[in-house]
Scaffold this motif. Structure first.
Motif, PDB file in Angstrom:
ATOM      1  N   ALA A 115      70.335  41.406  35.480  1.00  0.00           N
ATOM      2  CA  ALA A 115      69.194  40.577  35.085  1.00  0.00           C
ATOM      3  C   ALA A 115      69.355  40.157  33.630  1.00  0.00           C
ATOM      4  N   ALA A 116      68.891  38.955  33.312  1.00  0.00           N
ATOM      5  CA  ALA A 116      68.953  38.481  31.928  1.00  0.00           C
ATOM      6  C   ALA A 116      67.931  37.369  31.732  1.00  0.00           C
ATOM      7  N   GLU A 117      67.577  37.170  30.478  1.00  0.00           N
ATOM      8  CA  GLU A 117      66.616  36.128  30.114  1.00  0.00           C
ATOM      9  C   GLU A 117      67.106  35.474  28.827  1.00  0.00           C
ATOM     10  N   ARG A 118      67.189  34.151  28.828  1.00  0.00           N
ATOM     11  CA  ARG A 118      67.728  33.457  27.666  1.00  0.00           C
ATOM     12  C   ARG A 118      66.870  32.252  27.284  1.00  0.00           C
ATOM     13  N   TYR A 119      66.855  31.990  25.992  1.00  0.00           N
ATOM     14  CA  TYR A 119      66.112  30.864  25.422  1.00  0.00           C
ATOM     15  C   TYR A 119      67.004  29.626  25.411  1.00  0.00           C
ATOM     16  N   ILE A 120      66.477  28.503  25.902  1.00  0.00           N
ATOM     17  CA  ILE A 120      67.178  27.220  25.821  1.00  0.00           C
ATOM     18  C   ILE A 120      66.640  26.482  24.604  1.00  0.00           C
ATOM     19  N   HIS A 180      51.546  52.080  25.789  1.00  0.00           N
ATOM     20  CA  HIS A 180      52.796  51.902  26.531  1.00  0.00           C
ATOM     21  C   HIS A 180      53.466  50.612  26.083  1.00  0.00           C
ATOM     22  N   PHE A 181      54.758  50.683  25.775  1.00  0.00           N
ATOM     23  CA  PHE A 181      55.528  49.483  25.452  1.00  0.00           C
ATOM     24  C   PHE A 181      56.505  49.204  26.581  1.00  0.00           C
ATOM     25  N   GLU A 182      56.398  48.008  27.146  1.00  0.00           N
ATOM     26  CA  GLU A 182      57.283  47.607  28.240  1.00  0.00           C
ATOM     27  C   GLU A 182      58.425  46.765  27.682  1.00  0.00           C
ATOM     28  N   MET A 183      59.627  47.292  27.811  1.00  0.00           N
ATOM     29  CA  MET A 183      60.815  46.589  27.339  1.00  0.00           C
ATOM     30  C   MET A 183      61.119  45.389  28.236  1.00  0.00           C
ATOM     31  N   ALA A 184      62.134  44.625  27.852  1.00  0.00           N
ATOM     32  CA  ALA A 184      62.584  43.478  28.643  1.00  0.00           C
ATOM     33  C   ALA A 184      64.008  43.157  28.195  1.00  0.00           C
ATOM     34  N   SER A 185      64.492  41.999  28.587  1.00  0.00           N
ATOM     35  CA  SER A 185      65.862  41.611  28.265  1.00  0.00           C
ATOM     36  C   SER A 185      65.957  41.096  26.829  1.00  0.00           C
ATOM     37  N   PHE A 186      66.793  41.748  26.025  1.00  0.00           N
ATOM     38  CA  PHE A 186      67.011  41.329  24.638  1.00  0.00           C
ATOM     39  C   PHE A 186      68.506  41.122  24.408  1.00  0.00           C
ATOM     40  N   ALA A 187      68.846  39.970  23.822  1.00  0.00           N
ATOM     41  CA  ALA A 187      70.250  39.657  23.557  1.00  0.00           C
ATOM     42  C   ALA A 187      70.574  39.708  22.070  1.00  0.00           C
TER      43      ALA A 187
END
Length: 397
Positions: A104-109, A271-278
């Protein structure tokens, strides 16, 4: 010759019936597991109405089959990772990079016109559809379903807000246009050009305007003090990753969130919910400004490896094992728990980490400190498994 044919036929029939037997046995075991999870859930009902405050942000998710939108070409044959995307070639290469790993990944355009053109094309593809998106509103909606009193920090259009339950209170103001997240999905074993996905997953791209700035923060702050939540959930900060902030602005916003966390009563769980960080700097900011002030952390296996590597070695992990062994995840959880606990020493107003929850497609792993306020981890793991299944399948069963 006839004997050989008959023997081959017999072997094929035996294999066919054996396969049917194995599949039936696995199906029976799965049903047994699900029934067991449901029994645990029923034995631990929510018998009061907890107050949950959750931030930040909201969006419109546009779901689409990845291969229906992105047509494979030669540039995708040489996968490459980019922290942010500025061209179609970079999109294809980055998608291929994560697709072949099933990660899984999330990226900014970074190009507004490019993103708008891609979204416009995706919206016209048969089978694509919009749905409420963003970690915060999706979790908020689930909390309401489970009987909680919820305060959500999100800036959205009236149209998007109408998709939320009526008894969910939203603060943060109104925007004329919702941020859109384009979610490219693929199945396990799917072939895309020369690449095959080892597991099902998704690749997300966005070009957000509101969410990176945490534009609902100040309005949320006004109500949060008197709301006095039992649980405060911090999420959605991945939208700040690789966003082109003016110098110092991102740190200012993170420090404002930190202050919001620090002023909460110690009776309020955070609670801190992490996510995809590049972006390594963004992840380091979280380690410095956010993570030490949370009692509980939640993440998937990719995010766990990312956080662990950043704290242990000072670098991020772009991809990790798409099918991680339980033992390996537990080892990494123990080490990360230790690193986070050590990191907070000397930080005024910080909290002892007492809970770490890692959720994968295959299993849930919850680690808590003995005698901590987090109770019923067994029930929590069962509930998390069932909720994930219900959310993905759109079922209440």
């Amino acid at each position: 010759m006839l004997k050989i044919v008959i023997s081959a036929l017999c072997v094929a029939l035996v294999a066919y019936y054996y396969r049917g037997f194995v599949e039936k046995e696995l199906s029976n075991r799965l049903i047994s597991v699900l029934e067991g999870l449901e029994r645990v859930e029923k034995d631990h009902p929510v018998d009061r109405r907890p107050k949950v405050a959750i931030g930040y942000g909201a969006c419109n998710d546009l779901f689409i089959d990845g291969k229906q939108l992105l047509k494979y070409d030669d540039s995708a044959g040489t996968p490459e990772h980019f922290n942010f995307i500025s061209s179609i070639d970079e999109l294809l290469k980055t998608y291929a990079y994560f697709f072949r790993h099933g990660a899984a990944a999330e990226r900014y355009i970074s190009d507004d016109k490019l993103f708008d053109a891609i979204v416009d094309k995706a919206a016209r593809v048969e089978g694509s559809h919009y749905a409420l998106g963003g970690n915060a509103p999706v979790m908020a909606k689930r909390f309401v379903t489970e009987g909680c009193d919820v305060l959500l920090a999100a800036k959205m259009t009236p149209e998007l807000q109408r998709t939320l339950p009526k008894d969910l209170k939203v603060v943060g103001g109104v925007t004329k246009k919702d941020d859109i997240h384009l979610i490219l999905e693929y199945k396990a074993g799917e072939q895309w050009g020369i690449h095959r996905a080892p597991r099902a997953n998704r690749f997300i791209v966005h070009n957000d305007d509101n969410n990176p700035l945490i534009s609902s923060l100040e309005e949320f702050d006004k109500l949060l003090i008197n709301f006095n939540p039992n649980l405060f959930v911090v999420s959605g900060l991945q939208m700040m990753d690789n966003y082109p902030f003016a110098e110092g602005i991102r740190e200012q916003r993170l420090k404002r969130i930190q202050e919001q966390m620090k002023v909460q009563s110690f009776k309020t769980r955070i609670h801190f919910e992490m996510a995809s960080f590049a972006e390594a700097q963004m992840l380091q900011h979280l380690i410095d400004y956010i993570i030490p002030y949370a009692d509980s952390l939640g993440m998937n296996e990719q995010e766990l490896t990312n956080l662990h590597n950043m704290m242990e070695y000072g670098n991020i992990s772009i991809v990790s094992d798409s099918n991680p062994r339980v033992a390996a995840v537990l080892d990494q959880m123990r080490k990360t728990f230790q690193l986070v606990s050590q990191n907070r020493i000397g930080m005024e107003g910080s909290r002892q980490l007492t809970r770490l929850h890692v959720h994968t497609l295959a299993y849930q792993a919850i680690m808590t400190v003995k005698e901590s306020p987090w109770k019923n981890s067994r029930a929590a793991a069962a509930k998390a498994s069932l909720t994930a299944n219900r959310h993905v399948c759109g079922s209440k069963e």
